[in-house]
Structure formats: structure tokens, C-alpha cells
Design a protein around this motif. Sequence first.
Motif, mmCIF file in Angstrom:
data_model
loop_
_atom_site.group_PDB
_atom_site.id
_atom_site.type_symbol
_atom_site.label_atom_id
_atom_site.label_comp_id
_atom_site.label_asym_id
_atom_site.label_seq_id
_atom_site.Cartn_x
_atom_site.Cartn_y
_atom_site.Cartn_z
ATOM 1 N N SER A 116 5.020 -40.542 55.568
ATOM 2 C CA SER A 116 5.502 -39.474 54.883
ATOM 3 C C SER A 116 5.345 -37.838 55.659
ATOM 4 C CB SER A 116 4.778 -39.162 53.903
ATOM 5 O OG SER A 116 3.609 -38.969 53.766
ATOM 6 N N ALA A 117 5.634 -38.360 57.096
ATOM 7 C CA ALA A 117 5.459 -37.467 58.211
ATOM 8 C C ALA A 117 6.955 -36.237 57.611
ATOM 9 C CB ALA A 117 5.378 -37.132 59.217
ATOM 10 N N HIS A 118 6.481 -34.681 57.501
ATOM 11 C CA HIS A 118 7.528 -33.970 57.293
ATOM 12 C C HIS A 118 6.962 -32.162 57.926
ATOM 13 C CE1 HIS A 118 5.568 -33.191 53.928
ATOM 14 N NE2 HIS A 118 6.033 -31.963 53.907
ATOM 15 N N GLY A 119 8.610 -31.527 58.891
ATOM 16 C CA GLY A 119 8.496 -30.469 59.156
ATOM 17 C C GLY A 119 8.809 -30.718 60.609
ATOM 18 N N THR A 120 8.705 -29.022 60.950
ATOM 19 C CA THR A 120 9.048 -28.266 62.054
ATOM 20 C C THR A 120 7.921 -28.870 63.240
ATOM 21 O OG1 THR A 120 8.399 -26.554 61.831
ATOM 22 C CG2 THR A 120 10.815 -27.614 61.188
ATOM 23 N N GLU A 121 8.354 -28.671 64.577
ATOM 24 C CA GLU A 121 7.813 -29.042 65.531
ATOM 25 C C GLU A 121 8.078 -29.015 66.254
ATOM 26 O OE1 GLU A 121 4.673 -33.090 64.831
ATOM 27 O OE2 GLU A 121 6.352 -33.282 65.778
ATOM 28 N N THR A 122 8.136 -28.220 67.759
ATOM 29 C CA THR A 122 8.255 -27.528 69.086
ATOM 30 C C THR A 122 7.628 -27.663 69.786
ATOM 31 O OG1 THR A 122 9.919 -25.654 68.082
ATOM 32 C CG2 THR A 122 9.828 -25.666 70.484
ATOM 33 N N PHE A 123 7.866 -28.536 70.830
ATOM 34 C CA PHE A 123 6.998 -28.896 72.325
ATOM 35 C C PHE A 123 7.140 -28.234 73.668
ATOM 36 C CE2 PHE A 123 7.351 -32.644 69.084
ATOM 37 C CZ PHE A 123 5.596 -32.894 69.443
ATOM 38 N N VAL A 124 6.346 -28.027 74.092
ATOM 39 C CA VAL A 124 6.664 -27.419 75.487
ATOM 40 C C VAL A 124 5.798 -28.662 76.239
ATOM 41 C CG1 VAL A 124 6.450 -25.394 74.644
ATOM 42 C CG2 VAL A 124 4.465 -26.438 75.626
ATOM 43 N N LYS A 195 10.925 -21.082 55.388
ATOM 44 C CA LYS A 195 9.521 -21.376 54.486
ATOM 45 C C LYS A 195 9.694 -22.805 55.433
ATOM 46 C CE LYS A 195 9.506 -17.187 52.541
ATOM 47 N NZ LYS A 195 8.468 -16.690 53.634
ATOM 48 N N ARG A 196 9.929 -23.704 55.746
ATOM 49 C CA ARG A 196 9.659 -24.465 56.340
ATOM 50 C C ARG A 196 8.535 -25.404 56.299
ATOM 51 N NH1 ARG A 196 13.357 -27.174 54.340
ATOM 52 N NH2 ARG A 196 13.033 -29.180 54.970
ATOM 53 N N ASN A 197 8.170 -26.006 56.577
ATOM 54 C CA ASN A 197 6.563 -27.369 56.620
ATOM 55 C C ASN A 197 6.698 -26.861 58.534
ATOM 56 O OD1 ASN A 197 4.864 -27.697 57.202
ATOM 57 N ND2 ASN A 197 5.044 -29.951 56.805
ATOM 58 N N SER A 198 5.947 -25.850 58.963
ATOM 59 C CA SER A 198 5.619 -25.945 60.701
ATOM 60 C C SER A 198 4.147 -26.508 60.630
ATOM 61 C CB SER A 198 5.445 -24.142 61.020
ATOM 62 O OG SER A 198 5.180 -24.342 62.342
ATOM 63 N N ARG A 199 4.527 -27.828 61.898
ATOM 64 C CA ARG A 199 3.452 -28.423 62.295
ATOM 65 C C ARG A 199 2.885 -28.119 63.644
ATOM 66 N NH1 ARG A 199 3.714 -34.361 59.969
ATOM 67 N NH2 ARG A 199 3.089 -34.582 62.399
ATOM 68 N N GLY A 200 3.461 -26.730 64.281
ATOM 69 C CA GLY A 200 3.293 -26.283 65.384
ATOM 70 C C GLY A 200 3.919 -26.525 66.374
ATOM 71 N N VAL A 201 2.974 -25.744 67.185
ATOM 72 C CA VAL A 201 3.569 -25.922 68.385
ATOM 73 C C VAL A 201 3.189 -26.371 69.433
ATOM 74 C CG1 VAL A 201 4.121 -24.798 71.062
ATOM 75 C CG2 VAL A 201 4.184 -23.537 68.646
ATOM 76 N N LYS A 202 3.122 -27.816 69.583
ATOM 77 C CA LYS A 202 2.649 -29.054 70.843
ATOM 78 C C LYS A 202 3.262 -29.143 72.097
ATOM 79 C CE LYS A 202 1.916 -31.272 66.212
ATOM 80 N NZ LYS A 202 2.527 -31.985 65.596
ATOM 81 N N TYR A 213 13.576 -26.373 86.085
ATOM 82 C CA TYR A 213 12.842 -25.419 86.153
ATOM 83 C C TYR A 213 13.046 -23.955 85.865
ATOM 84 C CZ TYR A 213 12.824 -29.338 89.554
ATOM 85 O OH TYR A 213 13.505 -30.559 89.844
ATOM 86 N N MET A 214 12.680 -23.664 84.727
ATOM 87 C CA MET A 214 12.796 -22.737 83.605
ATOM 88 C C MET A 214 12.425 -23.174 82.302
ATOM 89 S SD MET A 214 16.069 -24.746 83.106
ATOM 90 C CE MET A 214 16.502 -24.307 84.515
ATOM 91 N N PRO A 215 11.590 -21.763 81.466
ATOM 92 C CA PRO A 215 11.032 -21.968 80.375
ATOM 93 C C PRO A 215 11.750 -22.912 79.715
ATOM 94 C CG PRO A 215 11.052 -20.231 81.220
ATOM 95 C CD PRO A 215 11.692 -20.360 81.780
ATOM 96 N N SER A 216 11.251 -23.582 79.218
ATOM 97 C CA SER A 216 11.870 -25.383 78.258
ATOM 98 C C SER A 216 11.465 -25.558 76.574
ATOM 99 C CB SER A 216 12.469 -26.544 79.277
ATOM 100 O OG SER A 216 13.008 -25.922 80.368
ATOM 101 N N VAL A 217 11.944 -25.655 76.256
ATOM 102 C CA VAL A 217 11.112 -25.962 74.932
ATOM 103 C C VAL A 217 12.046 -27.623 74.253
ATOM 104 C CG1 VAL A 217 10.138 -23.991 74.691
ATOM 105 C CG2 VAL A 217 12.413 -24.706 73.478
ATOM 106 N N LEU A 218 11.429 -28.199 73.418
ATOM 107 C CA LEU A 218 12.607 -29.386 72.683
ATOM 108 C C LEU A 218 11.840 -28.971 70.876
ATOM 109 C CD1 LEU A 218 13.032 -32.939 73.526
ATOM 110 C CD2 LEU A 218 11.833 -32.192 71.425
ATOM 111 N N VAL A 219 12.778 -28.901 70.336
ATOM 112 C CA VAL A 219 12.518 -28.390 68.915
ATOM 113 C C VAL A 219 12.942 -30.316 68.466
ATOM 114 C CG1 VAL A 219 13.258 -26.966 67.473
ATOM 115 C CG2 VAL A 219 14.124 -26.125 69.254
ATOM 116 N N GLU A 220 11.573 -30.381 67.740
ATOM 117 C CA GLU A 220 12.109 -31.565 66.169
ATOM 118 C C GLU A 220 12.348 -30.763 65.101
ATOM 119 O OE1 GLU A 220 12.925 -34.272 67.091
ATOM 120 O OE2 GLU A 220 11.685 -34.393 69.366
#
Length: 372
Positions: A116-124, A195-202, A213-220
Motif C-alpha cells: 500500500s506504499a504511496h507518495g512522492t519521492e525525488t532521487f539524486v 498536500k501530497r504525501n512526500s517520502r522525501g529526497v533519496k 553531466y549537470m545537476p540531475s533528479v529523477l522524480v517519482e
Amino acid sequence: MKTNLHYIIVSITLIFTCFLTSVIAQNNDKDKFVVVLDAGHGGHDSGNLGSGYKEKEIALKIVLAVGNELKKNSDIEVIYTRKTDTFVTLRGRAKIANDANADLFVSVHCNAHNSSAHGTETFVLGLHANQRNFEIAKKENEVIFLEADHEKHYEGFDPNSPESHIGLTLMQEEYLDQSIKLARLIEDSFKFKRKRNSRGVKQAGFWVLHNTYMPSVLVETGFLTYKKEGAYLNSKNGQSKMASSIIEAILEYKKSLDQNVGENIYNDSASNADDLSNEKELIYQNITFKVQIAASSRDLEPKSYNFNGLSEISKEKVGTLYKYYYGNTSDLNKIRRLETVAKQKGYTTGFVVAFKDGVQINLSEALKTSTN
């Protein structure tokens, strides 16, 4: 003879004009802040199909919404890795960003899990902190197997091997601080504005982040396998709101790069900026400490009038960014005082960095060395 001479002169003029036009075009491009937007998956790679929704379609709609809004800013250039339902290799996505000499790379995805996992995650990019992060990276990297000759193009990288993921971190390490900054802005916007459930930066070992070769993120943006969240992400309203958070974060990130840089503000009290107390020295042998006060695409003279009156400014070009530093000392207590001064001058996000033999090292590593 005159005809030939006339032909030569015209040819030279045309060539010179074309050359100037090319140079001007390149300079104009450099004046813009280039953002590469990457919609995950596409074509025969549908991504995950949680609750019957297609990740590739949702990611593309969010990315196009982000791009359409960003393009309204005259100083931002938007480049897409794909604008339609097409398959683009991971190496192809990274190449698009690198060839564009981009300032940012933002990859958008939707998550999945058998719970039942839910929420956003942004990865570096970084070492997977736990098995869960490794599994996410493994899932996204497995698209490699859909590519022809993947063994040839990915130099033996195995998405199923933790050791392969560890090797990814080295080339992106110098952009990690900027990547984390953008990731935090995205997650904060998801959490506090949408107001989303944020699972944080990971951190995790995504191949596509490794080769940009620049600042990069992957957004779930959420879990399609969580029925309520899947329906939200599949809706026009949900996609619009998720896009809005990414847009706001990118604009805030861009603003922060140039904040307090080059504003030609001179404080008459700047002469007192280095009036430090006589606190006991704490010298670290062969270590140089500085306060990083800004990272910007703008190349400025390291003069006090460009940095709110701060003196002893130095700069270093890292990729497409210029990093600006305040102070230069082996005394940890002194650099801590300088950090306080910098924050008083408006550089509230400034932080201490360490160098050894001219190469930046982790501060924790520097503090393990011997002191006088």
C-alpha cells in the motif's frame, strides 16, 4: 580576373557572415538556462501498469505541461528527450542533455510496489541507502535490457548487481549538492503546496542520472499501484498539480543560483566583515577550508562589489556552473566565523567545504586529519 576576385570576396564575406551568425547563436544559447525534461519510458516500454494505468503516458503528460509553462520564460530553453510515445534509450536521453550543455536534467516517472506504499519521492544519484532504493533503481535501469546490443553500449553494467550501482556515483558527485537542492525544492512543493504525501529526497543508482553531466533528479510522482494515487495521477487535475510543483521548484532553483550574485550591492560596513574574534586557532594540516556561498551559470569577477561586500572571494568552474567561495584558511574555527559572516550578508545557504591538494574532499574526511 575581376570576376574571380569578386567571387572570392563574396565567398569570404558569406563564410565570415555565417561564422559570425553561428557564434552569435551559440552565445545566445549560452545566455539561456537550459532545462532537459525527460518523460520516462515510451514506445514498447510502457513502464509500470499499476491499477491499469500506463506510466509512459502519465509521465509524458506531466513533462509536456512542465515544458509548456517553463517556455513562457524568455531566459529558459526547454529540451525534451521525447515529446511523443517513442522509445528512447537511456544513453540517448543522457546524450540529449549533454549535447545541449544543459543546466538541469529532470526525469519524471511513476512508482509501483506490491504493497500500500504511496507518495512522492525525488532521487539524486548516490549509493542506495537501503534495499528499497536499490530495487527502485534496479527497476528503472532494467529498460537497458530492451535495447539492442545493450552489453556493448553499457560497458558491462548489470542492473541486477549492487556493485554496478556503486560505480555509478563517481562522475555525478560534483553536481550532488545542486541536485539535492532541486530535489528538496520539488519534494517541499509536493508536500506543502500540493498536500501530497512526500517520502522525501533519496539517493539511488540510476544509470540515466549517472551519465548526465549537470545537476540531475529523477522524480517519482506517486504509486500507480496505490489505487487512489493512481487515479489521481491519471487525471488531468492530478497531472496539472504535479507539473506545477516541478515548475515552481525549477524556477525557484534557477532564482537561487543568481540570488545575491552580481547585484552590485556594496555594504559600507563590509570593511568590518573580516573583523574576527581572537578565538583559539584549530589548524588542520594540508587542508584548506572555504565557504561556498553560491553556484551560478553566471561568470562574475570575484570582487567584493559582486558579493555584497565580502572580500577574499574565489571561484571555480564545475561543469556548466561557477562555484563561488568566501575565505581561504586551514583554521576550522576561522572558517566557521566566516560562514556566520556570509550568512549575515545574505548567503543563508552557504556552507563550509574542504580541499586537499587543490581537490575538494568531503568535510567529514577533512576533519579526520590531524590538527596542530
